[in-house]
Design an enzyme around this catalytic site. Sequence first.
Site: not given
Ligand code: CO
Length: 134
Positions: A79, A130
């Site tokens: 991510h 995120e």
């Molecule tokens: Co992270």
Amino acid sequence: MIGRLNHVAIVVPDLAAASAVYRDTLGANVSAVQTLPEHGVHVVFVELPNTKIELLEAIDAASPIGKFLQRNPAGGMHHVCYEVADILAARDTLQAKGAKVLGDGTPRIGAHGKPVLFLSPKDFCGTLVELEQV
Ligand code: CO
């Protein structure tokens, strides 16, 4: 809405070996290992001048990172984390635009002790995103 790139996270099968690659081969500063049971990971941070790399190892095969490793045995990018000033405002804005926030939409405390949320890769170019409030 999004601000700085806080970190890029890479899943690895062997955290000690990956830490050695970043420390010894690439010459970076690598933090001590932190264990985050609520996220199912052991993590180290590689400190770069302009951002961080988060190296993630699964606590066990049943954790989300463990499942990622079953699909990607050599590891891989997991991510990207973008900073936001107000995570609840960011969540509400994104949901109003039709984006899917993972889980129940309640921010959790991430590896830096700050609230985080994850956004579905389906809405963001195939990449898990995120958000971290800073
Ligand atoms: Co992270």
